[in-house]
Design a protein around this motif. Structure first.
Motif, PDB file in Angstrom:
ATOM      1  N   MET A 101       0.806  -1.207   0.000  1.00 23.09           N
ATOM      2  CA  MET A 101       0.000   0.000   0.000  1.00 23.09           C
ATOM      3  C   MET A 101       0.845   1.264   0.000  1.00 23.09           C
ATOM      4  O   MET A 101       1.982   1.279   0.482  1.00 23.09           O
ATOM      5  N   VAL A 102       0.280   2.311  -0.545  1.00 24.75           N
ATOM      6  CA  VAL A 102       0.918   3.622  -0.542  1.00 24.75           C
ATOM      7  C   VAL A 102       0.072   4.549   0.325  1.00 24.75           C
ATOM      8  O   VAL A 102      -1.164   4.442   0.337  1.00 24.75           O
ATOM      9  N   SER A 103       0.722   5.434   1.060  1.00 27.85           N
ATOM     10  CA  SER A 103      -0.040   6.364   1.895  1.00 27.85           C
ATOM     11  C   SER A 103      -0.785   7.365   1.014  1.00 27.85           C
ATOM     12  O   SER A 103      -0.350   7.685  -0.100  1.00 27.85           O
ATOM     13  N   GLN A 104      -1.881   7.857   1.526  1.00 29.49           N
ATOM     14  CA  GLN A 104      -2.653   8.841   0.774  1.00 29.49           C
ATOM     15  C   GLN A 104      -1.829  10.102   0.576  1.00 29.49           C
ATOM     16  O   GLN A 104      -1.913  10.755  -0.479  1.00 29.49           O
ATOM     17  N   THR A 105      -1.008  10.433   1.556  1.00 35.22           N
ATOM     18  CA  THR A 105      -0.147  11.621   1.447  1.00 35.22           C
ATOM     19  C   THR A 105       0.827  11.476   0.287  1.00 35.22           C
ATOM     20  O   THR A 105       1.023  12.410  -0.507  1.00 35.22           O
ATOM     21  N   ARG A 116       2.498   7.107  -8.064  1.00 37.83           N
ATOM     22  CA  ARG A 116       1.501   6.328  -8.791  1.00 37.83           C
ATOM     23  C   ARG A 116       1.970   4.916  -9.132  1.00 37.83           C
ATOM     24  O   ARG A 116       1.186   4.099  -9.601  1.00 37.83           O
ATOM     25  N   SER A 117       3.241   4.649  -8.907  1.00 36.36           N
ATOM     26  CA  SER A 117       3.787   3.335  -9.206  1.00 36.36           C
ATOM     27  C   SER A 117       4.906   3.010  -8.231  1.00 36.36           C
ATOM     28  O   SER A 117       5.401   3.898  -7.524  1.00 36.36           O
ATOM     29  N   VAL A 118       5.304   1.746  -8.217  1.00 36.35           N
ATOM     30  CA  VAL A 118       6.400   1.330  -7.341  1.00 36.35           C
ATOM     31  C   VAL A 118       7.672   2.085  -7.690  1.00 36.35           C
ATOM     32  O   VAL A 118       8.445   2.477  -6.799  1.00 36.35           O
ATOM     33  N   ALA A 119       7.918   2.327  -8.966  1.00 31.39           N
ATOM     34  CA  ALA A 119       9.128   3.039  -9.386  1.00 31.39           C
ATOM     35  C   ALA A 119       9.218   4.423  -8.753  1.00 31.39           C
ATOM     36  O   ALA A 119      10.326   4.944  -8.517  1.00 31.39           O
ATOM     37  N   ASP A 120       8.066   5.007  -8.439  1.00 29.75           N
ATOM     38  CA  ASP A 120       8.051   6.339  -7.830  1.00 29.75           C
ATOM     39  C   ASP A 120       8.504   6.323  -6.374  1.00 29.75           C
ATOM     40  O   ASP A 120       8.666   7.392  -5.762  1.00 29.75           O
ATOM     41  N   LEU A 121       8.687   5.139  -5.809  1.00 29.94           N
ATOM     42  CA  LEU A 121       9.033   5.030  -4.392  1.00 29.94           C
ATOM     43  C   LEU A 121      10.541   4.999  -4.136  1.00 29.94           C
ATOM     44  O   LEU A 121      10.972   4.811  -3.001  1.00 29.94           O
ATOM     45  N   LYS A 122      11.336   5.180  -5.156  1.00 25.82           N
ATOM     46  CA  LYS A 122      12.782   5.166  -4.958  1.00 25.82           C
ATOM     47  C   LYS A 122      13.186   6.237  -3.949  1.00 25.82           C
ATOM     48  O   LYS A 122      12.804   7.401  -4.061  1.00 25.82           O
ATOM     49  N   GLY A 123      13.945   5.809  -2.934  1.00 26.01           N
ATOM     50  CA  GLY A 123      14.384   6.720  -1.891  1.00 26.01           C
ATOM     51  C   GLY A 123      13.364   6.978  -0.805  1.00 26.01           C
ATOM     52  O   GLY A 123      13.630   7.717   0.148  1.00 26.01           O
ATOM     53  N   LYS A 124      12.186   6.354  -0.908  1.00 25.92           N
ATOM     54  CA  LYS A 124      11.107   6.595   0.049  1.00 25.92           C
ATOM     55  C   LYS A 124      11.165   5.613   1.224  1.00 25.92           C
ATOM     56  O   LYS A 124      11.824   4.579   1.166  1.00 25.92           O
ATOM     57  N   ARG A 125      10.438   5.956   2.288  1.00 26.45           N
ATOM     58  CA  ARG A 125      10.372   5.114   3.490  1.00 26.45           C
ATOM     59  C   ARG A 125       9.276   4.051   3.312  1.00 26.45           C
ATOM     60  O   ARG A 125       8.114   4.391   3.087  1.00 26.45           O
ATOM     61  N   LEU A 132       8.441  -4.597  -4.749  1.00 33.85           N
ATOM     62  CA  LEU A 132       9.449  -3.677  -5.268  1.00 33.85           C
ATOM     63  C   LEU A 132       9.945  -4.108  -6.643  1.00 33.85           C
ATOM     64  O   LEU A 132      10.242  -3.273  -7.502  1.00 33.85           O
ATOM     65  N   GLU A 133      10.025  -5.428  -6.863  1.00 35.03           N
ATOM     66  CA  GLU A 133      10.454  -5.936  -8.162  1.00 35.03           C
ATOM     67  C   GLU A 133       9.536  -5.446  -9.278  1.00 35.03           C
ATOM     68  O   GLU A 133       9.980  -5.280 -10.425  1.00 35.03           O
ATOM     69  N   GLY A 137      -9.197   6.551   4.775  1.00 38.27           N
ATOM     70  CA  GLY A 137      -8.619   7.486   3.815  1.00 38.27           C
ATOM     71  C   GLY A 137      -7.136   7.712   4.008  1.00 38.27           C
ATOM     72  O   GLY A 137      -6.599   8.752   3.572  1.00 38.27           O
ATOM     73  N   LEU A 138      -6.457   6.740   4.612  1.00 35.26           N
ATOM     74  CA  LEU A 138      -5.027   6.904   4.904  1.00 35.26           C
ATOM     75  C   LEU A 138      -4.124   6.221   3.889  1.00 35.26           C
ATOM     76  O   LEU A 138      -2.930   6.530   3.808  1.00 35.26           O
ATOM     77  N   GLY A 139      -4.665   5.256   3.134  1.00 38.44           N
ATOM     78  CA  GLY A 139      -3.820   4.526   2.201  1.00 38.44           C
ATOM     79  C   GLY A 139      -4.580   3.961   1.026  1.00 38.44           C
ATOM     80  O   GLY A 139      -5.820   3.871   1.049  1.00 38.44           O
ATOM     81  N   ARG A 140      -3.834   3.583  -0.010  1.00 36.65           N
ATOM     82  CA  ARG A 140      -4.396   2.983  -1.217  1.00 36.65           C
ATOM     83  C   ARG A 140      -3.592   1.724  -1.571  1.00 36.65           C
ATOM     84  O   ARG A 140      -2.391   1.643  -1.301  1.00 36.65           O
ATOM     85  N   ARG A 141      -4.258   0.781  -2.226  1.00 37.12           N
ATOM     86  CA  ARG A 141      -3.582  -0.416  -2.706  1.00 37.12           C
ATOM     87  C   ARG A 141      -2.767  -0.057  -3.951  1.00 37.12           C
ATOM     88  O   ARG A 141      -3.317   0.461  -4.916  1.00 37.12           O
ATOM     89  N   LEU A 142      -1.461  -0.381  -3.890  1.00 36.33           N
ATOM     90  CA  LEU A 142      -0.592  -0.062  -5.018  1.00 36.33           C
ATOM     91  C   LEU A 142      -0.229  -1.311  -5.823  1.00 36.33           C
ATOM     92  O   LEU A 142      -0.210  -1.272  -7.056  1.00 36.33           O
ATOM     93  N   VAL A 143       0.060  -2.433  -5.128  1.00 34.21           N
ATOM     94  CA  VAL A 143       0.396  -3.689  -5.798  1.00 34.21           C
ATOM     95  C   VAL A 143      -0.361  -4.825  -5.115  1.00 34.21           C
ATOM     96  O   VAL A 143      -0.351  -4.917  -3.878  1.00 34.21           O
ATOM     97  N   GLU A 144      -1.002  -5.693  -5.922  1.00 29.99           N
ATOM     98  CA  GLU A 144      -1.768  -6.803  -5.347  1.00 29.99           C
ATOM     99  C   GLU A 144      -1.507  -8.137  -6.034  1.00 29.99           C
ATOM    100  O   GLU A 144      -1.995  -9.174  -5.584  1.00 29.99           O
TER     101      GLU A 144
END
Length: 339
Positions: A124-128, A135-144, A162-163, A208-215
């Protein structure tokens, strides 16, 4: 005339004994006692149902369900004989313990990821973070990224997610925390994304705190196993078989529409600390009907941890010698013999 359950007979016998009417029958005194370690997640529902609907009593075992920590703690307590049974994930700590000769007996699967979406354990990705453009896993580079622990199914699951974006753990900042803490971490910006499991995943969405990003990253993966202390098994094979028969009965109930029963939702809510409505309609883990473990899935997880340098041995660990398929077969046969 309505039937009287074994639980009712034992309760009546005990009450009569206290009143001085007669002695408690031997069967009421000698039920094998099994303390079972669980986590407050929906995938442990078969154990909650077996306890609350009297299946354990019906098969003749006295079971106490006790909350637990992580897989490492569970295996340590089982191997030391401080507990009789528990469920755990296929974690690096388990693989290493088996290689060191931990005195545990593996009996059956406890949960498996379904081949469908929505997933009961999404990434999941946070709503923030979503509002900030992720919008994608690739956008999470360097993120917590939140992970429940450094060597269990949660880490395996996050690694597979992450793969999907061409990332590894070296590309993100792992933060270890349990699923119930994810809500606060998403809300205060301490996490950008992370692993979750029901009922917590559904709560993140409803709040409203998170969304499903990969399932679609862990289809069919073995999530956990049921294990016993080996010495207890050696001395109490019949009790283990009865425990497993009760578990299989509850699992089949759940996997064949049981989640639609309001009484079942009340039971699971009691152990997960959620409201019944929070469990209604969420995706659920499944199991093979006979409780058999998909060893190919287990070996995939073992290899994942080997590549991460988390294993203390070379080659496949010997699981087969402690996997008691004979007791699992007896449990299935016992269940089949019941009307």
């Amino acid at each position: 005339m309505s039937s009287i359950s074994r639980r009712d007979l034992i309760a009546a016998a005990a009450a009569a004994a206290l009143a001085g009417s007669f002695a408690v029958p031997a069967f009421a005194q000698d039920l094998p006692k099994i303390e079972f370690l669980y986590s407050p997640y929906a995938d442990y529902a078969p154990f909650f149902v077996a306890e609350e609907l009297g299946y354990f009593d019906d098969f003749g075992v006295d079971v106490t369900l006790s909350p637990k920590g992580d897989t490492a703690e569970t295996i340590q307590m089982l191997a030391s004989g401080n507990i009789e049974a528990g469920a755990a994930t296929w974690a690096s700590s388990l693989f290493n313990a088996l290689d060191r000769g931990a005195t545990v007996a593996i009996i059956a699967t406890s949960a498996r990821m379904p081949w469908t979406v929505p997933s009961p354990s999404p990434f999941m990705v946070s709503q923030t973070a979503w509002d900030a453009g992720v919008r994608s896993v690739a956008d999470l580079k360097g993120k917590r990224i939140g992970i429940p622990g450094p060597g269990g199914f949660g880490m395996f699951s996050v690694g597979k997610a992450l793969e999907k974006g061409g990332l590894t753990f070296d590309d993100v900042e792992p933060v270890f925390l349990p699923p119930p803490a994810t809500a606060a971490a998403f809300a205060n910006g301490a996490l950008d994304a992370g692993w979750s499991i029901e009922p917590f995943a559904g709560q993140l969405e409803k709040q409203g705190l998170g969304r499903r990003l990969v399932e679609d990253h862990t289809f069919g993966t073995e999530l956990g196993l049921i294990a016993f202390n080996q010495d207890f098994v050696a001395a109490n094979e019949d009790a283990v078989v009865k425990f497993m028969a009760a578990y299989l009965k509850a699992a089949r109930l759940l996997d064949n529409g049981g989640w639609e029963d309001a009484k079942i939702l009340d039971v699971v809510a009691k152990y997960t600390g959620t409201e019944p409505d929070a469990l209604r309609g969420i995706p659920y883990t499944v199991r093979s009907e006979d409780g058999a473990i998909d060893m190919a899935s287990v070996r995939e997880q073992e290899e994942f941890f080997r590549k991460r340098g988390a294993l203390e041995y070379d080659g496949p660990v010997d699981i087969e010698s402690v996997y008691r398929v004979d007791l699992l077969k007896r449990a299935n046969d016992l269940l089949a013999s019941k009307p």
